[in-house]
Enzyme design. Sequence first.
Site, mmCIF file in Angstrom:
data_model
loop_
_atom_site.group_PDB
_atom_site.id
_atom_site.type_symbol
_atom_site.label_atom_id
_atom_site.label_comp_id
_atom_site.label_asym_id
_atom_site.label_seq_id
_atom_site.Cartn_x
_atom_site.Cartn_y
_atom_site.Cartn_z
ATOM 1 N N SER A 45 -17.295 34.857 47.458
ATOM 2 C CA SER A 45 -15.892 34.693 47.051
ATOM 3 C C SER A 45 -14.879 34.849 48.170
ATOM 4 C CB SER A 45 -15.559 35.679 45.936
ATOM 5 O OG SER A 45 -16.008 35.183 44.721
ATOM 6 N N LYS A 54 -12.878 31.869 48.691
ATOM 7 C CA LYS A 54 -11.881 31.423 47.696
ATOM 8 C C LYS A 54 -10.460 31.437 48.271
ATOM 9 C CE LYS A 54 -14.462 32.546 43.428
ATOM 10 N NZ LYS A 54 -15.805 32.945 43.684
ATOM 11 N N TYR A 65 -18.382 23.672 44.845
ATOM 12 C CA TYR A 65 -18.120 25.114 44.684
ATOM 13 C C TYR A 65 -19.346 25.941 45.091
ATOM 14 C CZ TYR A 65 -17.471 29.592 42.330
ATOM 15 O OH TYR A 65 -17.406 30.938 42.069
ATOM 16 N N TYR A 83 -10.875 41.338 42.676
ATOM 17 C CA TYR A 83 -11.364 41.288 41.293
ATOM 18 C C TYR A 83 -10.534 42.225 40.428
ATOM 19 C CZ TYR A 83 -15.495 39.364 43.736
ATOM 20 O OH TYR A 83 -16.341 38.659 44.539
ATOM 21 N N VAL A 89 -19.356 38.909 46.535
ATOM 22 C CA VAL A 89 -20.532 39.664 46.084
ATOM 23 C C VAL A 89 -21.656 39.706 47.130
ATOM 24 C CG1 VAL A 89 -20.059 39.352 43.625
ATOM 25 C CG2 VAL A 89 -21.539 37.712 44.815
HETATM 26 N N1 GLU Z 1 -21.468 32.549 43.598
HETATM 27 C C1 GLU Z 1 -20.819 33.549 42.805
HETATM 28 C C2 GLU Z 1 -20.426 32.987 41.474
HETATM 29 O O1 GLU Z 1 -19.793 31.965 41.420
HETATM 30 C C3 GLU Z 1 -19.613 34.058 43.551
HETATM 31 C C4 GLU Z 1 -19.263 35.363 43.047
HETATM 32 C C5 GLU Z 1 -18.341 36.159 43.914
HETATM 33 O O2 GLU Z 1 -18.540 36.400 45.130
HETATM 34 O O3 GLU Z 1 -17.368 36.602 43.281
HETATM 35 O O4 GLU Z 1 -20.772 33.548 40.454
#
Ligand code: GLU
Length: 326
Positions: free
Chosen positions: A75, A78, A199, A251, A269
């Site tokens: 993430s 992102k 993604y 988060y 994560v």
């Molecule tokens: N590949 C994970 C998902 O899309 C990313 C989660 C993350 O790092 O928040 O569930």
Amino acid sequence: MSATSNQEHAISADTVMAVLEGIHAEVAELGMGEVASYIPELAEVDPALFGIAVCSAAGNVRTVGDADVEFSLQSVTKAFSYALAIEDNGLDFVLQRVGAEPSGEPFNAIRLDPTGRPPNPMVNAGAIVTTSLVHGADARERFERIAQFLGAAAGRSLSANDAVYRSEVLTGDRNRALGFLMRSAESLVADVDETLDAYFLQCAIEATARDVAVMGATLANGGVNPVTGVRVMTERTCENVVTVMASCGMYDFSGEWLLRVGLPAKSGVGGGLLASSPAEFGIGIFSPPLDENGNSVRAIAAARALAERFDLHIMHRGAPRTLSAR
Ligand code: GLU
């Protein structure tokens, strides 16, 4: 570290190294947390790996521990797909499709706001939409542009780990469900499978704590990578991204993070954490064991100690700026 903007005096590189070494030794003792287990590639990562890197807004990098070990950015990407979506479409257009409100829910929550938008671009739903907004003829081209953008911020070319990508595809039904929900709500207008492919690829991009510190310094430096001198995004986009990172980047811990640490940040994560102290420096931390919110336990503790030691909280009153009489 260089003296910048409202800091009263420069912090010497020796001081920074001594602080990094002290924090690393202290925080390495923390034994809590579980590494992410939803795919084997993450479950098998050595939980003892721990690296911290800082990069000043002038491009000086200092590291301690496992700062040159590549890990799965997940993430952390992102923040950058949001930046690229804004660069490609403008903030107003992006805001019509993705909100900017802390969700107060887990990163993979299946919930949209009353207008059908995902709450913010730092959780899965929002990042799926921002990925779809990145210009490109197909999933590969969108992914390539995101990877190049991240690479420009890190100052070297970055690529996706193929095994991680394949595992993300195999275990990604919840993200697909989010995709279809958002398509029915019309916040996602692109093809679900193609969007998810780009993604999943971006989640699988790998980098080191050193790279992440440079990426954070790029954000601290108004969008210009301080090591390479390359402008990665406009100053305004950079401001937009760090603002949403400050309120939504951690988060369901984002509010307490802002209260206690006070830095725009994004976690993943894979155990990575990017933090950015505006006009001062970028921080990259990697340690795989996660807390119940999906944030790296040691990364949070180390960032908190660094922020306290150097008064990095964005609400901290630095040397006052003056306003001339006329
Ligand atoms: N590949 C994970 C998902 O899309 C990313 C989660 C993350 O790092 O928040 O569930």
